[in-house]
Design a protein around this motif. Structure first.
Motif, PDB file in Angstrom:
ATOM      1  N   ASP A 366       0.853  -1.191   0.000  1.00  0.00           N
ATOM      2  CA  ASP A 366       0.000   0.000   0.000  1.00  0.00           C
ATOM      3  C   ASP A 366       0.886   1.238   0.000  1.00  0.00           C
ATOM      4  O   ASP A 366       1.034   1.918   1.033  1.00  0.00           O
ATOM      5  N   PRO A 367       1.532   1.559  -1.151  1.00  0.00           N
ATOM      6  CA  PRO A 367       2.490   2.675  -1.176  1.00  0.00           C
ATOM      7  C   PRO A 367       1.821   4.024  -0.920  1.00  0.00           C
ATOM      8  O   PRO A 367       0.667   4.246  -1.296  1.00  0.00           O
ATOM      9  N   ASP A 368       2.580   4.907  -0.262  1.00  0.00           N
ATOM     10  CA  ASP A 368       2.092   6.265  -0.021  1.00  0.00           C
ATOM     11  C   ASP A 368       2.060   7.042  -1.334  1.00  0.00           C
ATOM     12  O   ASP A 368       3.000   6.942  -2.133  1.00  0.00           O
ATOM     13  N   PRO A 369       1.020   7.828  -1.562  1.00  0.00           N
ATOM     14  CA  PRO A 369       1.002   8.667  -2.770  1.00  0.00           C
ATOM     15  C   PRO A 369       1.976   9.830  -2.630  1.00  0.00           C
ATOM     16  O   PRO A 369       2.229  10.322  -1.529  1.00  0.00           O
ATOM     17  N   LEU A 370       2.549  10.237  -3.737  1.00  0.00           N
ATOM     18  CA  LEU A 370       3.447  11.391  -3.749  1.00  0.00           C
ATOM     19  C   LEU A 370       2.932  12.342  -4.830  1.00  0.00           C
ATOM     20  O   LEU A 370       3.432  12.378  -5.948  1.00  0.00           O
ATOM     21  N   GLU A 371       1.918  13.103  -4.461  1.00  0.00           N
ATOM     22  CA  GLU A 371       1.265  13.987  -5.422  1.00  0.00           C
ATOM     23  C   GLU A 371       1.722  15.424  -5.208  1.00  0.00           C
ATOM     24  O   GLU A 371       1.713  15.930  -4.083  1.00  0.00           O
ATOM     25  N   ASP A 372       2.101  16.077  -6.302  1.00  0.00           N
ATOM     26  CA  ASP A 372       2.566  17.474  -6.263  1.00  0.00           C
ATOM     27  C   ASP A 372       3.539  17.714  -5.118  1.00  0.00           C
ATOM     28  O   ASP A 372       3.300  18.525  -4.210  1.00  0.00           O
ATOM     29  N   PRO A 373       4.660  16.994  -5.101  1.00  0.00           N
ATOM     30  CA  PRO A 373       5.607  17.149  -3.982  1.00  0.00           C
ATOM     31  C   PRO A 373       6.216  18.552  -3.947  1.00  0.00           C
ATOM     32  O   PRO A 373       6.419  19.189  -4.978  1.00  0.00           O
ATOM     33  N   ASP A 374       6.501  18.996  -2.728  1.00  0.00           N
ATOM     34  CA  ASP A 374       7.189  20.287  -2.568  1.00  0.00           C
ATOM     35  C   ASP A 374       8.658  20.165  -2.943  1.00  0.00           C
ATOM     36  O   ASP A 374       9.271  21.126  -3.401  1.00  0.00           O
ATOM     37  N   GLY A 375       9.230  18.992  -2.693  1.00  0.00           N
ATOM     38  CA  GLY A 375      10.621  18.777  -3.074  1.00  0.00           C
ATOM     39  C   GLY A 375      11.595  18.811  -1.919  1.00  0.00           C
ATOM     40  O   GLY A 375      12.797  18.987  -2.113  1.00  0.00           O
ATOM     41  N   ARG A 376      11.129  18.609  -0.713  1.00  0.00           N
ATOM     42  CA  ARG A 376      12.042  18.576   0.434  1.00  0.00           C
ATOM     43  C   ARG A 376      12.710  17.204   0.512  1.00  0.00           C
ATOM     44  O   ARG A 376      12.058  16.170   0.471  1.00  0.00           O
ATOM     45  N   ILE A 377      14.048  17.188   0.624  1.00  0.00           N
ATOM     46  CA  ILE A 377      14.827  15.948   0.632  1.00  0.00           C
ATOM     47  C   ILE A 377      15.544  15.829   1.965  1.00  0.00           C
ATOM     48  O   ILE A 377      16.133  16.808   2.456  1.00  0.00           O
ATOM     49  N   GLU A 378      15.540  14.622   2.531  1.00  0.00           N
ATOM     50  CA  GLU A 378      16.265  14.367   3.778  1.00  0.00           C
ATOM     51  C   GLU A 378      17.026  13.046   3.681  1.00  0.00           C
ATOM     52  O   GLU A 378      16.467  12.042   3.219  1.00  0.00           O
ATOM     53  N   TYR A 379      18.255  13.081   4.133  1.00  0.00           N
ATOM     54  CA  TYR A 379      19.036  11.868   4.361  1.00  0.00           C
ATOM     55  C   TYR A 379      19.251  11.792   5.871  1.00  0.00           C
ATOM     56  O   TYR A 379      19.926  12.649   6.457  1.00  0.00           O
TER      57      TYR A 379
END
Length: 653
Positions: A366-379
């Motif tokens: 049941d993957p999470d949707p990624l709609e219109d992402p803001d673009g924040r990236i974290e490692y």
């Protein structure tokens, strides 16, 4: 010594565990073609059964019509239907023989068409499924497997299965029908003389069993050497420019001779045994024919020989000779069936091994949707080792053996990129820069820690959503053998020509494309060989422009071009990066000095971070790298050269 003898890859490990591959493939793929198979088998039974008609009718005709011994009878035909006049009996015999010959020919055609539809249908399904499986496998599989080996599975091995399902199955039916029918007729005609003919059967079975035990490992070895040969050819053609510029044609020729010799030796091992088996089968069946002919002939001339009793008519003797002679061909053909079976078994193990390789990077239930992402990236405290077990995977619990050395490439990396921000990652060769990029795309999964986009762990997001949100431009640009327009719209296949041109203009590519012989309809050749490196790169950027991603990932995108081309590419990249979250992997520090932040990696760890000016002021590794590239320093910090020249776990940067 071949690759297969020096180390075992993951595919090799799973292949070696496969049991009864042909039964498995038959169960999995024959159902969709079962009607063709049924028609083929029925046609085979009738066609080969028709071959038995002529000897039986001839035997009856010789005894009843020509010699006047016994009644005129035909199997399965009521006596009341048969004529009593000899001339009419002869005409009926001729008609029955003619009909059986013509009908057998028609049925052979039906059999051939049906079995070919069945075999090719199965091959088509296996090849498509194998290719689809390879498309789903993660990059670790391709890191350890040569392209030629994989191509050998899709081409040679599936073709071997087609041969088996067509020829071997058809000939197996032929052998069963003819041998079974002949033995039944012989036993019915004269069981005593039939025992002489049947005496060859135990010898044939024992000889075949011995042959199968010896030939199986030889076929497996042959399939491996064919894969090695395909790999060598693919490498030689793929690197033809390097071969020519280094004048190493003779060296490559020698290497090809080496693997070709391996193929030759392996094939000769198979053929030598096969050529011993076939004559042996013919000798045994020929001896049975000779014994039947001698004893039967003596019986006709001078009565029962040895311990035999009763009468053997001339017609019965003719039936025995003709049918025993027809027994020789199918029994000798058994050698080909065994050959096809062993070859297909070796190929089936390779295909099933491929099917068994686990797909480790795929969508969850049941993957999470990624709609219109803001673009924040974290490692978040990311650790990664090529070949090491993944967090929560079966490897980490010991259920499946590891296939790599597990050498750590990234260790505890923490990094965040805000929406619309440009962050550069720099460092010496082997620091792990490109691995950071590939973890974001989820080409690999982190061994520990998490990579997130808009707060979603990338492992919990649908792969299509994740990758469609990221525009990736790498140093190693790949173009398909198609037109410029087809390569620009790759991934956005429904895009019209105007959008393709607009994307090319934004990527500084429109000018050179217009000068090509056929403009946007010019074919670029395999891997884009008809274009320069800078032109290929700008086509790749145009493809990314058309994708219109929220996140831009640039991995050494300008490191392999000249200064003028770099300026054009950099200008198009700057335009593309406006208002997007951008992660830049760079070797040339001059291309990232204006980034919002710069992160410095060394030996898989973050050792510095800040702006260009802050890092220069810190006088650390970044300042040394900048000084080297700017020609402002003459020496390197202690240990830097060793780290920079040390290869990563699998040769990546």
């Amino acid at each position: 010594m071949s690759r297969a003898e020096t180390f075992e890859t993951e595919l090799d490990a799973y292949r070696n565990r496969v049991e009864r591959p042909l039964v498995r493939l038959f169960r999995g793929y024959a159902a969709g073609q079962r009607w063709w198979l049924l028609v083929g088998i029925v046609g085979s039974v009738l066609a080969y059964g028709a071959l038995l008609v002529t000897p039986v009718v001839l035997g009856t005709t010789i005894d009843a019509v020509f010699n006047g011994k016994g009644a005129y009878t035909l199997p399965l035909v009521p006596a009341a239907w048969l004529p009593t006049d000899r001339a009419a009996q002869f005409r009926l015999s001729a008609a029955v023989v003619g009909v059986s010959l013509f009908g057998g020919a028609v049925l052979q055609w039906v059999r051939g068409v049906a079995m070919n539809f069945f075999a090719h249908g199965v091959m088509y399904s296996i090849r498509v499924d194998a290719y689809e499986k390879m498309q789903r496998l993660d990059m670790t599989f391709f890191d350890n497997k040569e392209t030629g080996e994989v191509m050998s599975i899709l081409n040679n091995d599936t073709s071997n299965l087609e041969t088996f399902f067509d020829n071997a199955l058809g000939d197996s039916v032929r052998i069963v029908v003819i041998v079974g029918g002949i033995l039944a007729v012989l036993l019915y005609t004269n069981y005593q003389l039939a025992l002489v003919t049947l005496g060859a059967v135990p010898l044939l079975v024992g000889f075949t069993w011995w042959f199968v035990r010896l030939i199986e490992p030889r076929y497996a070895r042959h399939r491996e050497t064919v894969g090695d040969l395909n790999t060598r050819i693919e490498n030689g053609l793929g690197g033809i420019e390097l071969v020519k510029t280094t004048a190493t044609e003779s060296y490559e020729n020698e290497r090809l001779r080496g693997v070709s010799q391996d193929v030759f030796d392996a094939q000769m091992d198979v053929l030598k045994l096969s050529y011993f088996y076939r004559p042996g089968m013919q000798l045994i069946t020929g001896a049975a024919l000779l014994a039947t002919f001698v004893l039967g002939g003596l019986w006709v001339f001078s009565g029962p020989p040895l311990f035999f009793s009763g009468e053997l008519t001339t017609g019965d003797f003719v039936v025995f000779v003709l049918l025993t002679q027809r027994l020789t061909g199918p029994m000798a053909q058994l050698s080909n069936v065994v050959d096809w079976y062993q070859n297909a078994k070796a190929s089936g193990k390779r295909i099933c091994g491929l099917m068994d390789v686990p797909v480790r990077i795929e969508d969850g239930p049941d993957p999470d949707p990624l709609e219109d992402p803001d673009g924040r990236i974290e490692y978040d405290d990311v650790t990664f080792a090529y070949g090491g077990p993944l967090r929560g995977s079966k490897e980490s619990t010991g259920e499946r053996p590891e296939t790599g050395d597990g050498e750590v490439v990234l260790d505890g990396v923490d990094l965040s990129v805000e929406p619309g921000e440009t962050v550069a990652i720099v460092g010496p060769t082997g620091a792990g820069k490109s691995t950071v990029a590939k973890l974001l795309l989820r080409l690999y999964d982190a061994t520990d820690g998490a990579v997130r986009v808009d707060g979603h762990d990338v492992r919990d997001v649908g792969l299509a959503d994740l990758r469609s949100a990221i525009g990736y431009v790498s140093q190693e640009t790949f173009l398909f053998d198609g037109t410029v327009a087809e390569n620009v719209r790759y991934g956005r296949f429904d895009t019209d020509r105007e959008e393709v041109v607009a994307a090319a203009e934004a990527a500084e590519a429109h000018g050179f494309v217009e000068r090509l012989p056929e403009g946007y309809d010019t074919r670029v050749g395999e891997r884009g060989v008809k274009l320069s490196g800078g032109q290929r790169q700008r086509i790749a950027i145009a493809r990314t422009v058309l994708q219109d991603p929220e996140i831009l990932l640039l991995d050494e995108a300008t490191s392999a071009v000249d200064t003028e081309t770099e300026y054009l590419i950099q200008r198009s990249l700057d335009r593309l990066a406006e208002d997007r979250t951008t992660l830049v992997i760079a070797h040339r520090l001059s291309t990232v000095k204006d980034a919002d932040r710069i992160v410095v990696l060394d030996d898989g760890e973050v050792v510095e971070r800040g702006t260009h000016e802050e890092l220069l002021a810190a006088d650390g590794l970044y300042a040394n790298l900048w000084g080297i590239q700017a020609g402002e320093v003459d020496s390197l910090p202690d240990g830097f050269l060793e780290r920079a020249t040390e290869p990563s776990a699998d040769g990546r940067t």
